[in-house]
Scaffold this motif. Structure first.
Motif, short mmCIF file in Angstrom:
data_model
loop_
_atom_site.label_atom_id
_atom_site.label_comp_id
_atom_site.label_asym_id
_atom_site.label_seq_id
_atom_site.Cartn_x
_atom_site.Cartn_y
_atom_site.Cartn_z
N ARG A 139 0.82 -1.22 0.00
CA ARG A 139 0.00 0.00 0.00
C ARG A 139 0.85 1.27 0.00
O ARG A 139 0.43 2.30 -0.51
CB ARG A 139 -0.92 0.01 1.21
CG ARG A 139 -2.10 -0.89 1.06
CD ARG A 139 -2.99 -0.78 2.26
NE ARG A 139 -4.23 -1.48 2.06
CZ ARG A 139 -4.92 -2.03 3.03
NH1 ARG A 139 -4.49 -1.95 4.28
NH2 ARG A 139 -6.05 -2.64 2.78
N ALA A 140 2.05 1.18 0.55
CA ALA A 140 2.93 2.35 0.56
C ALA A 140 3.35 2.74 -0.85
O ALA A 140 3.56 3.93 -1.13
CB ALA A 140 4.17 2.07 1.40
N VAL A 141 3.44 1.77 -1.75
CA VAL A 141 3.85 2.08 -3.13
C VAL A 141 2.67 2.02 -4.11
O VAL A 141 2.80 2.41 -5.26
CB VAL A 141 4.98 1.14 -3.62
CG1 VAL A 141 6.23 1.35 -2.81
CG2 VAL A 141 4.55 -0.31 -3.61
N LEU A 142 1.52 1.52 -3.64
CA LEU A 142 0.33 1.41 -4.47
C LEU A 142 -0.86 1.94 -3.66
O LEU A 142 -1.70 1.18 -3.18
CB LEU A 142 0.11 -0.06 -4.88
CG LEU A 142 -0.88 -0.35 -5.97
CD1 LEU A 142 -0.48 0.31 -7.29
CD2 LEU A 142 -0.99 -1.85 -6.17
N PRO A 143 -0.92 3.26 -3.46
CA PRO A 143 -1.94 3.83 -2.58
C PRO A 143 -3.38 3.61 -3.04
O PRO A 143 -4.30 3.75 -2.25
CB PRO A 143 -1.60 5.31 -2.53
CG PRO A 143 -0.69 5.57 -3.67
CD PRO A 143 -0.05 4.27 -4.04
N SER A 144 -3.59 3.22 -4.28
CA SER A 144 -4.95 2.95 -4.74
C SER A 144 -5.45 1.57 -4.29
O SER A 144 -6.60 1.22 -4.51
CB SER A 144 -5.02 3.03 -6.27
OG SER A 144 -4.24 2.01 -6.85
N ALA A 145 -4.58 0.80 -3.65
CA ALA A 145 -4.96 -0.55 -3.21
C ALA A 145 -5.99 -0.48 -2.09
O ALA A 145 -5.80 0.19 -1.08
CB ALA A 145 -3.72 -1.30 -2.71
N HIS A 146 -7.09 -1.15 -2.29
CA HIS A 146 -8.16 -1.25 -1.29
C HIS A 146 -8.76 -2.66 -1.38
O HIS A 146 -9.91 -2.82 -1.80
CB HIS A 146 -9.25 -0.20 -1.52
CG HIS A 146 -8.78 1.18 -1.30
ND1 HIS A 146 -8.26 1.97 -2.30
CD2 HIS A 146 -8.70 1.91 -0.17
CE1 HIS A 146 -7.91 3.13 -1.79
NE2 HIS A 146 -8.16 3.12 -0.50
#
Length: 74
Positions: free
Chosen positions: A53-60
């Motif tokens: 999530r730190a490198v892919l902030p769109s991850a949900h």
């Protein structure tokens, strides 16, 4: 998802580059990446997911998938 992470690990062990892809990189991509990362670094799935999530902030990722993988990979 755990099987996909195992496949990524096997391909990486052969020296291959692996690309993960899903429609918006919100659920499947980050979850498989985290499962692989947890396996690779001997860390918890949750810690690996935080790194993703730190490198892919769109991850949900869906909470149900996260919960299932946390139990599977513990």
């Amino acid at each position: 998802m755990a099987d996909a992470a195992a496949t990524v690990a096997a391909l990486r062990a052969e020296g291959k580059t692996v690309f993960l892809h899903c429609v918006h990189a919100e659920t499947r991509t980050p979850v498989v990446a985290a499962a692989y990362g947890a396996r690779l670094t001997a860390s918890s799935f949750r810690d690996a997911l935080d790194r993703v999530r730190a490198v892919l902030p769109s991850a949900h990722p869906r909470p149900s998938i996260v919960h299932t993988l946390e139990k599977e990979l513990a």
